[in-house]
Motif scaffolding. Structure first.
Motif, short mmCIF file in Angstrom:
data_model
loop_
_atom_site.label_atom_id
_atom_site.label_comp_id
_atom_site.label_asym_id
_atom_site.label_seq_id
_atom_site.Cartn_x
_atom_site.Cartn_y
_atom_site.Cartn_z
N ALA A 164 0.82 -1.20 0.00
CA ALA A 164 0.00 0.00 0.00
C ALA A 164 0.86 1.26 0.00
N ALA A 165 1.96 1.23 0.75
CA ALA A 165 2.85 2.39 0.79
C ALA A 165 3.42 2.70 -0.59
N VAL A 166 3.83 1.65 -1.29
CA VAL A 166 4.39 1.86 -2.63
C VAL A 166 3.31 2.32 -3.59
N HIS A 167 2.09 1.77 -3.44
CA HIS A 167 0.99 2.22 -4.30
C HIS A 167 0.74 3.72 -4.14
N HIS A 168 0.67 4.18 -2.89
CA HIS A 168 0.39 5.59 -2.67
C HIS A 168 1.58 6.46 -3.09
N ALA A 169 2.79 5.92 -2.94
CA ALA A 169 3.96 6.65 -3.44
C ALA A 169 3.88 6.80 -4.96
N GLU A 170 3.39 5.77 -5.64
CA GLU A 170 3.25 5.84 -7.09
C GLU A 170 2.18 6.85 -7.49
N VAL A 171 1.11 6.95 -6.71
CA VAL A 171 0.08 7.96 -7.00
C VAL A 171 0.69 9.37 -6.91
N VAL A 172 1.44 9.60 -5.82
CA VAL A 172 2.10 10.90 -5.67
C VAL A 172 3.10 11.11 -6.80
N ALA A 173 3.83 10.05 -7.15
CA ALA A 173 4.82 10.15 -8.22
C ALA A 173 4.16 10.48 -9.55
N HIS A 174 2.99 9.89 -9.81
CA HIS A 174 2.28 10.17 -11.06
C HIS A 174 1.83 11.63 -11.12
N ARG A 175 1.56 12.18 -9.97
CA ARG A 175 1.15 13.59 -9.91
C ARG A 175 2.32 14.53 -10.19
N VAL A 176 3.47 14.26 -9.59
CA VAL A 176 4.61 15.19 -9.72
C VAL A 176 5.41 14.94 -10.98
N GLY A 177 5.25 13.74 -11.62
CA GLY A 177 5.96 13.47 -12.87
C GLY A 177 7.36 12.93 -12.66
N GLU A 178 7.99 12.54 -13.78
CA GLU A 178 9.35 12.01 -13.75
C GLU A 178 10.35 13.14 -13.99
N PRO A 179 11.58 12.99 -13.44
CA PRO A 179 12.09 11.87 -12.64
C PRO A 179 11.81 12.00 -11.15
N LEU A 180 11.09 13.08 -10.76
CA LEU A 180 10.81 13.28 -9.34
C LEU A 180 9.96 12.14 -8.79
N GLY A 181 9.11 11.55 -9.65
CA GLY A 181 8.27 10.45 -9.20
C GLY A 181 9.07 9.25 -8.74
N SER A 182 10.11 8.90 -9.49
CA SER A 182 10.96 7.79 -9.07
C SER A 182 11.65 8.10 -7.76
N LEU A 183 11.99 9.36 -7.54
CA LEU A 183 12.65 9.77 -6.30
C LEU A 183 11.71 9.58 -5.12
N VAL A 184 10.43 9.95 -5.28
CA VAL A 184 9.45 9.78 -4.21
C VAL A 184 9.36 8.32 -3.78
N LEU A 185 9.28 7.44 -4.77
CA LEU A 185 9.17 6.01 -4.47
C LEU A 185 10.43 5.48 -3.79
N ALA A 186 11.59 5.90 -4.27
CA ALA A 186 12.85 5.44 -3.68
C ALA A 186 12.98 5.88 -2.23
N VAL A 187 12.63 7.14 -1.95
CA VAL A 187 12.73 7.65 -0.59
C VAL A 187 11.74 6.93 0.33
N ALA A 188 10.52 6.68 -0.18
CA ALA A 188 9.52 5.99 0.63
C ALA A 188 10.01 4.60 1.02
N VAL A 189 10.57 3.88 0.05
CA VAL A 189 11.08 2.53 0.34
C VAL A 189 12.24 2.60 1.33
N THR A 190 13.09 3.62 1.20
CA THR A 190 14.24 3.74 2.11
C THR A 190 13.79 4.06 3.53
N VAL A 191 12.75 4.85 3.67
CA VAL A 191 12.22 5.12 5.01
C VAL A 191 11.77 3.82 5.67
N ILE A 192 11.12 2.95 4.88
CA ILE A 192 10.72 1.64 5.41
C ILE A 192 11.94 0.85 5.85
#
Length: 367
Positions: free
Chosen positions: A47-75
């Protein structure tokens, strides 16, 4: 309808996981409860990665990939710290083992799978060598500074930094990671956008994957809030099931270092799926952004966090790799350079990286 159910699922699971966390906090879990909490933990990660992808889709690339990477690293950081706090002396090398496992999984597993899928789709996987090469160079520098150098320093008797050396490594890691983020999202943003077979940049609105338009600001903010809830659930539930993870590793007669492999596999599995989806859509560059960005965040954010946590953690913090691990890391770096420089890869390069991952997992289980 399917999409609506998925959204409902990713909304309910983090909330249920937090409720269960509150009910089981600091309690010894029985077998059925361990299974329930573990299932909710896995669901909260997804679920965390899904919501990170939603945020990433909103902000666009390459910032979207950064959001997902940081979320996973926090975990990942949360899992490491909670296990180190509850594990005592046997977790002194957990940070090293987990970070090294994350680097090997991302730079060989996710990268190799992405190249393999991209090459199977188009015969040749195409990406931008400037951006990918810069990311790989940053990962190699961070890994060497944080995981190799401690083996050869002489201020402490074991493979560990002195407090001053650890502080320097933490600051240098943050500085390098911050510099990379600035380059990726600002000055050279186009180096990290997907490219066609001819090498031209694919416009961001040319999805070609059936995705809907970017979500509204309200939807993105809701996903951001649920992302925070999911991360809290992951960290807390991981603390609850950590004794079961360690007991399972011991029962299988695996080395204690394999706990780090389990953690890295757990937190990176959803990101692996995201990278595979991007590669199947012929967006190999996004897959590589996810792979190398996660490796970079795993070191650049985890090492400073562990350095800060070491203020109250008891015992030494072992960061230096052994000979076998350094050999695998060096081989990964050399192979990665040869893969990235041409900007094009076939199934052979993908297969080579996947074999390196298999060798890492095998040697971690049978050192």
């Amino acid at each position: 309808m399917i999409r609506s159910r998925l959204t409902d699922w990713t909304t309910l699971v983090p909330l249920i996981a937090v409720v269960v966390l509150a009910a089981t906090w600091n309690r010894k879990l029985s077998g059925p409860l361990v299974f329930l909490v573990a299932a909710l933990l896995a669901g909260a990660v997804l679920a965390a990665v899904h919501h990170a992808e939603v945020v990433a889709h909103r902000v666009g690339e390459p910032l979207g990939s950064l959001v997902l990477a940081v979320a996973v690293t926090v975990i990942e950081v949360g899992l490491i710290v909670t296990l180190m706090i509850s594990g005592g002396d046997k977790t002194q090398a957990l940070a090293r083992d987990t970070v090294f496992a994350a680097v090997m999984i991302t730079c060989n597993g996710i990268l190799g799978l992405s190249l393999l899928l991209g090459a199977l789709r188009r015969r040749v996987a195409v990406f931008n060598p400037e951006g990918t090469g810069g990311a790989l160079a940053t990962v190699a520098t961070l890994a060497t500074l944080s995981l190799v150098v401690p083996t050869f320093t002489t201020s402490r008797p074991g493979p560990e930094f002195s407090p001053a050396q650890l502080a320097f490594a933490a600051v240098a890691s943050l500085a390098l990671y911050g510099l990379f983020v600035m380059v990726q999202t600002g000055r050279h943003r186009d180096y990290f956008l997907p490219v066609t077979q001819e090498g031209s940049i694919i416009p961001e609105d040319a999805d070609g994957d059936g995705h809907a338009d970017p979500p509204s600001t309200r939807t993105a903010l809701a996903s951001l809030a649920l992302l925070v809830v999911a991360l809290v659930a992951v960290v807390g539930d991981a603390k609850s099931v950590s004794p079961a993870i360690e007991a399972g590793v011991e029962a299988a007669n695996l080395p204690q270092a394999f706990v780090g492999v389990v953690i890295a596999l757990l937190v990176l599995l959803p990101e692996t799926l995201a990278a595979a989806r991007a590669a199947r859509r012929d967006r190999v560059q996004i897959s590589l952004n996810l792979a190398l960005g996660s490796a970079m965040a795993s070191i650049g954010l985890t090492i400073p966090a562990i350095a800060l946590a070491s203020i109250w953690l008891e015992g030494p913090l072992l960061l230096g790799l052994g000979g076998t691990q350094m050999t695998l890391l060096a081989l990964t770096a050399v192979t990665g350079v040869l893969t990235v420089v041409p900007g094009r890869a076939t199934v052979l390069q993908g297969g080579v990286h996947l074999v390196l991952l298999a060798a890492f997992v095998f040697l971690a289980a049978s050192p």
